[in-house]
Structures are given as structure tokens and as C-alpha cells.
Design an enzyme around this catalytic site. Structure first.
Site, PDB file in Angstrom:
ATOM      1  N   GLU A 173       0.835  -1.207   0.000  1.00 41.55           N
ATOM      2  CA  GLU A 173       0.000   0.000   0.000  1.00 41.55           C
ATOM      3  C   GLU A 173       0.870   1.257   0.000  1.00 41.55           C
ATOM      4  OE1 GLU A 173      -3.272  -0.173   2.831  1.00 41.55           O
ATOM      5  OE2 GLU A 173      -4.118  -1.880   1.775  1.00 41.55           O
ATOM      6  N   GLU A 306      -5.016  -8.816  -0.275  1.00 47.18           N
ATOM      7  CA  GLU A 306      -5.820  -8.469   0.915  1.00 47.18           C
ATOM      8  C   GLU A 306      -7.271  -8.373   0.486  1.00 47.18           C
ATOM      9  OE1 GLU A 306      -4.471  -5.322   3.540  1.00 47.18           O
ATOM     10  OE2 GLU A 306      -2.378  -5.829   3.131  1.00 47.18           O
TER      11      GLU A 306
HETATM   12  O1  AHR Z   1      -5.289  -5.834   6.939  1.00 47.65           O
HETATM   13  C1  AHR Z   1      -5.232  -4.652   7.638  1.00 47.65           C
HETATM   14  C2  AHR Z   1      -4.573  -3.524   6.854  1.00 47.65           C
HETATM   15  O2  AHR Z   1      -5.346  -3.209   5.750  1.00 47.65           O
HETATM   16  C3  AHR Z   1      -3.224  -3.821   6.263  1.00 47.65           C
HETATM   17  O3  AHR Z   1      -2.194  -3.635   7.160  1.00 47.65           O
HETATM   18  C4  AHR Z   1      -3.122  -2.820   5.163  1.00 47.65           C
HETATM   19  O4  AHR Z   1      -2.314  -3.265   4.102  1.00 47.65           O
HETATM   20  C5  AHR Z   1      -4.562  -2.591   4.766  1.00 47.65           C
HETATM   21  O5  AHR Z   1      -4.873  -1.253   4.724  1.00 47.65           O
END
Ligand code: AHR
Length: 504
Positions: A173, A306
């Protein structure tokens, strides 16, 4: 009667086992307590890893585990997490509750966990606050089998042989917590950092994953691909700068200011959540089209590393720990997403649900020495049969249902694969929280020899608790009949099913 048509003659692609991957971050009670309790804990463990959790996860055939973050990855300095534990540096986990991170779980412990799980490794490097040298040395430490400062250090720390790093994420990110970079700037950083992710063993290529977009940020994907997709020409980069680009998309019933509760929700919120889950299909399709325009041969994967539900935290818990309950709604979210990944298997080659234990849409929750399997766990347990299978063409004539125009969803959602023994696995989700549906499945002209079915079902907010751990589980489903190439059954409201079919 809803018609589910499967065409066994149409084989559409390989379903990479990694699409059922997981993500574990130094966040709340995911690593510490959830997985790692230390060798001296009263909780039964092997080399510090909880036996009950590893055993439950092993049943899912977890294909790959991403670590150490997440946002944590871009402030993680790997050298703090090696060597004698009592001497390891303590740090503040700025992203997640400001708690002390004692670094007792580091590279060696992660590799040990993957060994116990028998899964592939996916390390996420630090671009946001780390140096090129730091990243390069981490790769050398983990994978070099010759004489070098980092290989020597690994040996001094008790691990003679190098490990295998299957995937390496170059930042996380980086448009947000990983450095607030613009896509052009990140793309330059990616080109530079990835140059030093060396393949020391030509037979064990490390797949490099570039940081991809936040949900529908198509400009990010376009820019990073434009600047980074080409062959570099350097000796260990025969496949180009990148092997994959990530995508992060979470399902929130509302939005980031008010996410919505994990339990005790109403029917409106049920459909809102499912309709937002289905947005994954559009995201995958549109980002894939961008990748396709640069890489028509399909070498660059879309890695959804994710995904999952993100609700308001459970009352009384640390807001930075992201601890939430898990209900039948999450089971549906999992079933839908995994069906979507199957159907896009030619581009989506890995996906990692967030997160493994005790955080967000976890498959396992723990409390002291107790552990429960969530409804999401049980869906993964049924879907594991798709891993390594061949996607087979399927279609269902679904209706549109819902309470509000904006949040209408199909009532049924499916995918189908064929395993290496020739068995077909059909997974079917009923998105209605109130209505069962009669289904007629046709295997287009191929007589059915046998069919077995399993189901995860319950009321829309049914959940497992530490006192009642088995309210939701996988059950055999016997009310299925077959005749020639047809299979008939009624799928209950709010359920996810697996049909295992053998053809004559
Ligand atoms: O999964 C929680 C968070 O969500 C992670 O650390 C990040 O990559 C995303 O914003």
C-alpha cells in the site's frame, strides 16, 4: 427452478492453489496469541506455534501465507527480529494500537510456521521506510547458499540451509501507509528495489509482486504497469521486472467512517454487504484488462493479497486490533470471492484473505487456550477441493434479489472445477437470507455416476462462539438426486454448498 449448466468439455484454465492463500500481520492478536505463543507457553505448541491452530489450518491445505504485513511491513526492519530473543529490539507498532512489538516472532519463526503448515512463503518487504540495502540483505539472508555476510549471519543464528522464498512483495500500500507515494514515484522505486531481489538459486525463482491499487484506482495500475512491465534484460530478470501486481479490496457494509457491526445486522445490511462483495468481480475484470493490455501473454498475475470483510471492532476490544466476529454473512462473502477468483483463474494467481487468526475476516478465533473455527473457515474447507483444479465452464440463470435498488444481488453464485482424478467440484452460494431455491444442474450430456454434497448453512447472523463452537459447520447434505446428466436439490436460504460429482 433454477438451471445450473456445467459444460465438462469446456476447460478454461488452471486454478492456482494460492488463490486460497492467507495473510498474517503483526496486528492485534494475529501473530502473537493467535499463532505464536512461544516455546514456554502453557498452551500446547511446537517450537512456539500453537498446536491447535496449526492443526486446524493444516486441514485447509493453506497454500501460501503472506507476512509480516500489511502496513506493518513498511516499518518492519527484519534485523530486529533475528538472533537471541532476549536481545531483540523492541519497537512500537505505530499502525496497530501503538503496542510494543518485541520481535520475538521474526524471519526464523515465520519460516518455521510455514514449514509446519507445509505452505509456500510470501514475504512483504519494506519500501516505505527501509533501504534498498536492507531489502537486498533480507533476500540474501533467507535464500543464499554460499559464502556471504548474510548467509553467515543466518548460519550463526542456527539455520544452515537457505529457505525458499516463493513470493516477495516490494512494498505494501505504498499509495497510503507504505509512504503515500504517487504511482509514478512508486513505479520508479519498484524498478530500483526489485533489482536487488536477487534469485540466488536459478531453480527457485522468487516471484516479485509490485504494490498494486487500492480498489478502483485504475490509474495506479495503468501507471505502474506502463513503467514496469517491460523486460529488464538483466541476467536474473528473464521474466521482466514483475511477476504480479497486487490488489487490495475490503468489503465494508457502509464506509470507512462507519463500517457496520459484525453481528446483529439487519437484512438491508446483509444485501449491502453482499453487493459490495460482488464489486470484486468488476475490480478483477477491469484491472485484468489493464494488465492484459501490457501483458497479453498472461505472465503478470493479479494478486488479490488483501480481501475480506472489515467491520467495527467488537465492543471492549482495542480499536487498533481489528478483532471482529464472523457469521454466515462472512461465509457468503468468502464463497462469492472464491468463486470470483476461480472464474478469473487465468489472471488471478494468488489471493490472501485478511487475516489468518483474530483479525478481520479470520478463519480462526482464539481466547486464551481456546480456539474456534469461524463460518469462513468452513467455507474454505469445502472450497479446498478447487485448489489445483481446472476451471470448467458453468452458468446459472440467477434472479436479482435485494431490498434496495442500489444493493441488488444475484440470488445464486457458482463456480466449478475438475480435479486431477476427474471429479467435478461445484460450489454454489445462495445469497438470499430468506428463500430456498430448487436447482437443476445439468452436466450437458454426461451421465452422472455419483454425487455427494456438503453444506454450510444457518441464519444470516449465525456464528460460532467459545461456548457454542459448532453452531455453524460443514454438514453432509443428502437431499440430492441424480438422473442421467441431471442433479436436483433445493438449496436452503443463506448457505454455501459443495457438490462432488463423478461422471459415468
Ligand atoms: O489488513 C489490515 C490492513 O489493511 C493492512 O495492514 C493494510 O495493508 C490494509 O490497509
Amino acid at each position: 427452478m433454477f438451471k445450473l449448466v456445467i459444460d465438462p468439455q469446456k476447460e478454461l484454465g488452471y486454478i492456482h492453489p494460492e488463490v486460497q492463500g492467507h495473510f498474517s500481520e503483526h496486528l492485534g492478536r494475529c501473530i502473537y496469541e493467535g499463532v505464536y505463543v512461544g516455546e514456554n507457553s502453557d498452551i500446547p505448541n511446537i517450537n512456539g506455534m500453537r498446536k491447535d491452530v496449526v492443526e486446524a489450518l493444516s486441514e485447509l491445505h493453506i497454500p501460501v501465507l503472506r507476512w509480516p504485513g500489511g502496513c506493518f511491513a513498511d516499518e518492519y526492519h527484519w534485523k530486529d527480529g533475528i538472533g537471541e530473543k532476549s536481545k531483540r529490539k523492541k519497537m512500537i507498532n505505530t499502525n496497530w494500537g501503538g503496542v510494543v512489538e518485541d520481535n520475538s516472532f521474526g524471519t526464523h519463526e515465520y519460516m518455521e510456521l510455514c514449514r509446519q503448515l507445509g505452505c509456500k512463503t510470501y514475504i512483504n518487504g519494506n519500501v516505505g521506510s527501509g533501504t534498498v540495502q536492507e531489502m537486498s540483505e533480507w533476500v540474501e539472508y533467507m535464500t543464499f547458499d554460499g559464502v556471504s555476510p548474510m548467509a553467515e549471519l543466518r548460519k550463526q543464528n542456527g539455520h544452515e540451509a537457505p529457505w525458499t522464498v516463493d513470493y516477495f512483495g516490494v512494498g505494501n500500500e505504498n499509495w497510503g501507509c507504505g509512504g503515500n507515494m504517487l504511482p509514478e514515484y512508486y513505479a520508479d522505486q519498484f524498478r530500483r528495489y526489485q533489482s536487488y531481489v536477487k534469485n540466488y538459486d536459478p531453480n527457485k525463482k522468487i516471484s516479485k509482486i509490485a504494490c498494486g491499487p487500492n480498489a478502483q484506482d485504475y490509474e495506479w495500475t495503468e501507471t505502474v504497469l506502463r513503467q514496469c512491465h517491460k523486460l529488464s534484460g538483466s541476467w536474473n530478470n528473464a521474466h521482466g521486472f514483475m511477476d504480479g501486481i497486487s490488489l487490495h479490496y475490503y468489503t465494508l457494509p457502509y464506509d470507512w467512517s462507519k463500517k457496520g457491526a459484525a453481528t446483529g445486522f439487519n437484512e438491508k445490511e446483509w444485501y449491502m454487504t453482499l453487493s459490495k462483495t460482488l464489486f470484486m468481480e468488476e475490480l478483477v475484470r477491469k484491472h485484468s484488462a489493464i494488465i492484459e493490455s501490457f501483458d497479453p501473454d498472461g505472465n503478470i498475475a493479479l494478486i488479490v493479497d488483501e480481501w475480506g470483510t472489515w467491520y467495527d471492532v467488537e465492543e471492549g476490544t482495542n480499536p487498533g486490533f481489528l478483532y471482529q466476529q464472523n457469521t454466515m454473512r462472512d461465509a457468503l462473502v468468502a464463497g462469492i470471492n472464491l468463486n470470483i477468483f476461480n472464474k478469473h483463474c487465468n489472471r488471478v494467481k494468488m489471493a490472501n484473505i485478511a487475516q489468518l487468526v483474530n483479525v478481520l475476516q479470520a478463519v480462526i478465533l482464539t481466547e486464551g487456550d481456546r480456539m474456534i473455527k469461524t463460518p469462513t473457515y468452513h467455507v474454505f474447507n469445502m472450497y479446498k477441493h478447487h485448489q489445483g483444479g481446472t476451471l470448467v465452464a458453468s452458468h446459472i440463470n440467477a434472479d436479482t434479489i435485494g431490498l434496495e435498488k442500489e444493493y441488488m444481488v444475484p440470488n445464486l453464485h457458482e463456480s466449478c472445477s475438475k480435479d486431477k482424478n476427474g471429479k467435478y467440484h461445484i460450489t454454489l452460494a445462495n445469497l438470499s437470507c430468506s428463500d430456498p431455491y430448487d436447482i437443476e444442474t445439468t452436466l450437458t450430456g454426461n451421465p452422472v455416476k455419483s454425487v455427494k454434497a456438503q453444506i454450510v448453512e444457518g441464519k444470516m447472523d449465525a456464528k460460532n462462539t467459545f461456548d457454542e463452537p459448532d453452531t455453524v459447520s460443514v454438514k453432509d447434505f443428502d437431499s440430492v438426486s441424480s438422473e442421467n446428466d441431471k442433479i436436483r436439490f433445493t438449496i436452503p436460504a443463506c448457505s454455501v454448498m459443495l457438490l462432488e460429482v463423478e461422471l459415468a
